[in-house]
Design an enzyme around this catalytic site. Structure first.
Site, PDB file in Angstrom:
ATOM      1  N   LYS A   1     -15.989  -5.157 -12.389  1.00 10.93           N
ATOM      2  CA  LYS A   1     -14.870  -4.311 -12.861  1.00 10.93           C
ATOM      3  C   LYS A   1     -13.703  -5.240 -13.149  1.00 10.93           C
ATOM      4  O   LYS A   1     -12.962  -5.624 -12.248  1.00 10.93           O
ATOM      5  CB  LYS A   1     -14.515  -3.309 -11.768  1.00 10.93           C
TER       6      LYS A   1
ATOM      7  N   GLU B   1      -9.451 -12.216  -1.719  1.00  9.50           N
ATOM      8  CA  GLU B   1      -8.576 -13.332  -2.105  1.00  9.50           C
ATOM      9  C   GLU B   1      -7.296 -12.702  -2.632  1.00  9.50           C
ATOM     10  O   GLU B   1      -7.276 -12.106  -3.698  1.00  9.50           O
ATOM     11  CB  GLU B   1      -9.289 -14.186  -3.161  1.00  9.50           C
TER      12      GLU B   1
ATOM     13  N   GLU C   1       5.425 -12.738  -2.182  1.00 11.01           N
ATOM     14  CA  GLU C   1       4.786 -13.249  -3.393  1.00 11.01           C
ATOM     15  C   GLU C   1       5.441 -12.588  -4.603  1.00 11.01           C
ATOM     16  O   GLU C   1       5.401 -11.367  -4.741  1.00 11.01           O
ATOM     17  CB  GLU C   1       3.284 -12.942  -3.378  1.00 11.01           C
TER      18      GLU C   1
HETATM   19  P1  NAD Z   1      -4.209  -5.108  -8.079  1.00 13.10           P
HETATM   20  O1  NAD Z   1      -4.561  -5.718  -6.801  1.00 13.10           O
HETATM   21  O2  NAD Z   1      -3.801  -3.688  -8.043  1.00 13.10           O
HETATM   22  O3  NAD Z   1      -5.426  -5.221  -9.112  1.00 13.10           O
HETATM   23  C1  NAD Z   1      -6.475  -6.175  -9.011  1.00 13.10           C
HETATM   24  C2  NAD Z   1      -7.783  -5.504  -9.391  1.00 13.10           C
HETATM   25  O4  NAD Z   1      -8.014  -4.406  -8.510  1.00 13.10           O
HETATM   26  C3  NAD Z   1      -7.798  -4.908 -10.799  1.00 13.10           C
HETATM   27  O5  NAD Z   1      -9.100  -5.039 -11.352  1.00 13.10           O
HETATM   28  C4  NAD Z   1      -7.513  -3.446 -10.547  1.00 13.10           C
HETATM   29  O6  NAD Z   1      -8.016  -2.594 -11.554  1.00 13.10           O
HETATM   30  C5  NAD Z   1      -8.251  -3.224  -9.250  1.00 13.10           C
HETATM   31  N1  NAD Z   1      -7.766  -2.089  -8.473  1.00 13.10           N
HETATM   32  C6  NAD Z   1      -6.517  -1.545  -8.472  1.00 13.10           C
HETATM   33  N2  NAD Z   1      -6.479  -0.506  -7.621  1.00 13.10           N
HETATM   34  C7  NAD Z   1      -7.697  -0.391  -7.063  1.00 13.10           C
HETATM   35  C8  NAD Z   1      -8.259   0.463  -6.088  1.00 13.10           C
HETATM   36  N3  NAD Z   1      -7.560   1.448  -5.530  1.00 13.10           N
HETATM   37  N4  NAD Z   1      -9.540   0.274  -5.716  1.00 13.10           N
HETATM   38  C9  NAD Z   1     -10.263  -0.724  -6.263  1.00 13.10           C
HETATM   39  N5  NAD Z   1      -9.792  -1.561  -7.203  1.00 13.10           N
HETATM   40  C10 NAD Z   1      -8.521  -1.411  -7.593  1.00 13.10           C
HETATM   41  O7  NAD Z   1      -3.114  -5.982  -8.753  1.00 13.10           O
HETATM   42  P2  NAD Z   1      -2.065  -5.533  -9.874  1.00 13.10           P
HETATM   43  O8  NAD Z   1      -1.517  -4.168  -9.644  1.00 13.10           O
HETATM   44  O9  NAD Z   1      -2.710  -5.728 -11.168  1.00 13.10           O
HETATM   45  O10 NAD Z   1      -0.933  -6.587  -9.589  1.00 13.10           O
HETATM   46  C11 NAD Z   1       0.040  -6.316  -8.584  1.00 13.10           C
HETATM   47  C12 NAD Z   1       0.315  -7.517  -7.740  1.00 13.10           C
HETATM   48  O11 NAD Z   1      -0.887  -8.057  -7.210  1.00 13.10           O
HETATM   49  C13 NAD Z   1       0.898  -8.708  -8.474  1.00 13.10           C
HETATM   50  O12 NAD Z   1       2.257  -8.617  -8.648  1.00 13.10           O
HETATM   51  C14 NAD Z   1       0.517  -9.857  -7.587  1.00 13.10           C
HETATM   52  O13 NAD Z   1       1.420 -10.038  -6.545  1.00 13.10           O
HETATM   53  C15 NAD Z   1      -0.786  -9.426  -7.018  1.00 13.10           C
HETATM   54  N6  NAD Z   1      -1.907 -10.095  -7.672  1.00 13.10           N
HETATM   55  C16 NAD Z   1      -2.483 -11.130  -7.022  1.00 13.10           C
HETATM   56  C17 NAD Z   1      -3.543 -11.783  -7.602  1.00 13.10           C
HETATM   57  C18 NAD Z   1      -4.199 -12.927  -6.939  1.00 13.10           C
HETATM   58  O14 NAD Z   1      -4.895 -13.696  -7.573  1.00 13.10           O
HETATM   59  N7  NAD Z   1      -4.046 -13.076  -5.667  1.00 13.10           N
HETATM   60  C19 NAD Z   1      -4.006 -11.398  -8.850  1.00 13.10           C
HETATM   61  C20 NAD Z   1      -3.402 -10.320  -9.489  1.00 13.10           C
HETATM   62  C21 NAD Z   1      -2.359  -9.669  -8.876  1.00 13.10           C
END
Ligand code: NAD
Length: 478
Positions: free
Chosen positions: A177, A252, A380
Site C-alpha cells: 500500500k 520505522e 520531528e
Molecule cells: P502517515 O504515517 O500517516 O502515512 C504513512 C503511510 O501510512 C501512508 O501510506 C498512509 O497512507 C498510511 N496510513 C495512514 N493512516 C493509516 C492508517 N490508519 N492505517 C494504516 N495505514 C495508514 O504519514 P503522513 O500523514 O503522510 O505524514 C505525517 C507525518 O508523518 C510527517 O509530517 C512526518 O513527521 C511523518 N512521516 C515520517 C516518515 C518516516 O520516514 N519516518 C515518512 C512519512 C511521514
C-alpha cells in the site's frame, strides 16, 4: 503531465491484472500544485482481494520457488529498474517533488536493493545444533507467508526496495500500500517485477487512502507480517490493528537525529554533512539530521560556516534539480509553517528563501543557539529546519543527544578514537556514524530505531531474518 505508461496508473495490480478500484484520487505536482492524474482509491474489499491473491501465490508456484529462482528474478528486476531509471526519476520528481538528482539516486538505490537481495536470496542458511545423544537438530528459515507493506511518500522507491525486496527474496508474497500522492513509481516497480518473471499474486499493489486501504491492510487477518514506515501516530495505530491478529510488525517512524561536533572536529570535512543531512529531500527524511550539537568553543565558527552554506542553497521546482525542492503537499507545508511560527523566540542564523512559485515551498531555516527542550529541538518537523544546540562536555552531549523520544541515527565528529568508541556505545540510536553521516545510505547496512523511532531492522542481511521465521526440527533417531 504524466508520461505514457504501459499500464493505466489509475488501476491497482492484483493477481497479475491491472484492475480499477471503485473510485479514484487526484494526484498533483508539488512543484506547481497542478493536478497530474488520478490513482486508484483502493478499498477494504480490494485489500482483501490482494491478500487472497498473495495467499494463492504462496499456495502455488511462488510458494514452491527455490531461493535461487527468486534470486534470479530479483537480479533481473534490478536490471529492468536500471533500464528504466530515467522514467522512474521523472515520475518521482513529478509526483513527490523530489529534485531530479535525488530522485535518480533513489531509483539507483532501488536497483541496488534488487541486486543485493537477489544475490542474498540463496545465502540464508539454517543451523545444526549439537543436542542430546540420539537427536539431530537443525533450523529452517521459512517465509512468513503474506506480508503487508505500508510505505510513506518521502522515499517510496528506497523503502519499497528495502522491504519488498527482502520479503520477496525470502519467498513471501507481498501486498503493498503506497502512500497516496506517491504511488507512481510503486506501480512501475510492480510492472517491471512482472516482466522480470515474478508470478501473478506474488506482488500486489493497492493504492488508496491510509484510513481506508492502509487500515484494512493493517487489520487483515490474512497477513502474517507487516512492515510500516511513517508517522508515530499512524505506526502506533497500525501496531494495535496488527496486534489484534498477533501479526509481527516492523515500525520505522522517524527521528530527531543529532550530529555532535566536538572541539577537535574537522569542520571542513563535517560541513557538507551538517547541512545536507538536514536539507536533503527538503528535510522530509526520517533520518534527517535536524539537531546539530556543537561544543561551545566551536559554536560561532560552526554557526557561521553553516550560515554561509545555507545562503548558497537554491530552492526551486524539482524538474530544475535545485538543492531543495518543494514539500510534498499543502498539509506538510502548513505543518512546517506552524513550527516556524513557534520559533519567533529563537535566534535565526540563516535562511534560504523559496522562489515565488505556486508549489509547496518553505524557507530553509537554521536556528541557534536553541535550548534542548524547545519544541523545535524535540519534535520531528519533517521540513528544511535545523537547530544548533551548544554543549559543554561529553556527558552533556550524550544527555542532549539522547534527550528526545526518538533514537534513529546519530553522528560524532571528533578525532579522538577513545571518545568515538565511548560515544558510539552511549548514543541511543539504531545507527551511529563516526566522522560522517549516513555512510552513503548503503543498502547493506541494517537500519531501524529505538524508542519512538520504532523497532525491527530493515536493510542489509538483517532484514532477511525479519522477513522470515525460524523453525527448529528435532529428530530422535537413537
Ligand atoms: P502517515 O504515517 O500517516 O502515512 C504513512 C503511510 O501510512 C501512508 O501510506 C498512509 O497512507 C498510511 N496510513 C495512514 N493512516 C493509516 C492508517 N490508519 N492505517 C494504516 N495505514 C495508514 O504519514 P503522513 O500523514 O503522510 O505524514 C505525517 C507525518 O508523518 C510527517 O509530517 C512526518 O513527521 C511523518 N512521516 C515520517 C516518515 C518516516 O520516514 N519516518 C515518512 C512519512 C511521514
Amino acid at each position: 503531465m504524466l508520461p505514457d505508461l504501459p499500464f493505466d496508473p489509475s488501476c491497482m495490480l492484483i493477481d497479475g491484472s491491472w484492475v480499477p478500484a471503485g473510485g479514484t484520487l487526484p494526484i498533483s505536482n508539488p512543484s506547481t500544485g497542478e493536478e497530474i492524474g488520478q490513482i486508484a482509491r483502493g478499498s477494504a474489499a480490494d485489500i482483501d482481494a490482494a491478500v487472497r491473491a498473495a495467499q494463492s501465490a504462496m499456495d502455488g508456484t511462488w510458494g514452491h520457488s527455490t531461493a535461487a529462482e527468486r534470486g534470479r528474478i530479483l537480479m533481473r528486476l534490478g536490471q529492468l529498474v536500471l533500464q528504466n531509471v530515467d522514467l522512474l526519476t521523472r515520475l518521482e520528481s513529478l509526483d513527490v517533488g523530489k529534485p531530479t538528482s535525488q530522485a535518480r539516486a533513489d531509483a539507483l538505490a532501488l536497483a541496488r536493493y534488487c541486486e543485493f537481495y537477489g544475490g542474498a536470496a540463496d545465502k540464508v542458511h539454517g543451523q545444526t545444533i549439537p543436542y542430546l545423544d540420539g537427536y539431530t537438530v537443525y533450523t529452517l528459515r521459512e517465509p512468513h507467508g503474506v506480508t503487508g507493506h505500508i510505505v510513506p511518500w518521502n522515499y517510496p522507491m528506497q523503502i519499497i526496495g528495502r522491504s519488498v525486496g527482502a520479503a520477496l527474496a525470502m519467498g513471501n508474497a507481498c501486498v503493498l500500500k503506497p502512500a497516496e500522492g506517491a504511488c507512481l513509481t510503486a506501480l512501475v516497480f510492480a510492472h517491471l517485477a512482472a516482466q522480470a518473471g515474478l508470478p501473478p499474486g506474488a506482488l500486489n499493489v493497492v493504492p488508496g487512502l491510509g484510513a481506508e486501504a492502509g487500515a484494512a491492510l493493517a487489520a487483515h487477518p490474512g497477513i502474517q507480517h507487516l512492515s510500516f514506515t511513517g508517522s508515530v501516530t499512524t505506526g502506533a495505530a497500525v501496531q494495535i490493528a496488527a496486534g489484534a491478529n498477533v501479526v509481527p510488525v516492523t515500525l520505522e517512524l522517524g527521528g530527531k537525529s543529532p550530529q555532535i561536533v566536538f572541539e577537535d572536529a574537522d569542520l571542513q570535512a563535517a560541513l557538507p554533512f551538517l547541512v545536507n543531512a538536514g536539507l536533503q529531500n527538503a528535510g522530509q527524511t526520517c533520518s534527517a539530521s535536524s539537531r546539530i550539537l556543537v561544543h561551545h568553543s566551536r559554536l560561532d565558527e560552526v554557526s557561521q560556516a553553516m550560515a554561509t552554506a545555507y545562503r548558497s542553497k537554491r530552492i526551486g521546482a524539482a524538474i530544475d534539480d535545485p538543492d531543495i525542492g518543494p514539500l510534498i503537499n499543502a498539509r506538510q507545508k502548513d505543518r512546517v509553517q506552524q513550527f516556524l511560527a513557534q520559533a519567533t523566540d529563537l535566534p535565526l542564523i540563516a535562511q534560504a528563501m523559496p522562489p515565488d512559485l505556486p508549489g509547496h515551498f518553505v524557507p530553509a531555516s537554521l536556528f541557534g543557539p536553541v535550548p534542548p527542550d524547545h519544541p523545535l529541538a524535540q519534535q520531528e518537523i519533517f521540513g528544511p529546519v535545523q537547530v544548533i544546540i551548544p554543549f559543554a562536555d561529553e556527558a552533556e552531549a550524550v544527555q542532549i543527544a539522547n534527550g528526545t523520544d526518538y533514537g534513529l541515527v546519530a553522528s560524532i565528529w571528533t578525532q579522538n578514537g577513545a571518545r568515538q568508541m565511548r560515544m558510539a556505545k552511549k548514543l541511543r540510536a539504531g545507527q551511529v556514524f563516526i566522522n560522517n553521516y549516513g555512510a552513503g545510505g548503503g543498502v547493506e547496512l541494517p537500519f531501524g530505531g529505538t524508542g519512538k523511532s520504532g523497532h525491527g531492522r530493515e536493510k542489509g542481511f538483517e532484514a532477511l531474518y525479519g522477513f522470515s521465521t525460524l523453525k527448529t526440527v528435532a529428530a530422535l533417531h537413537g
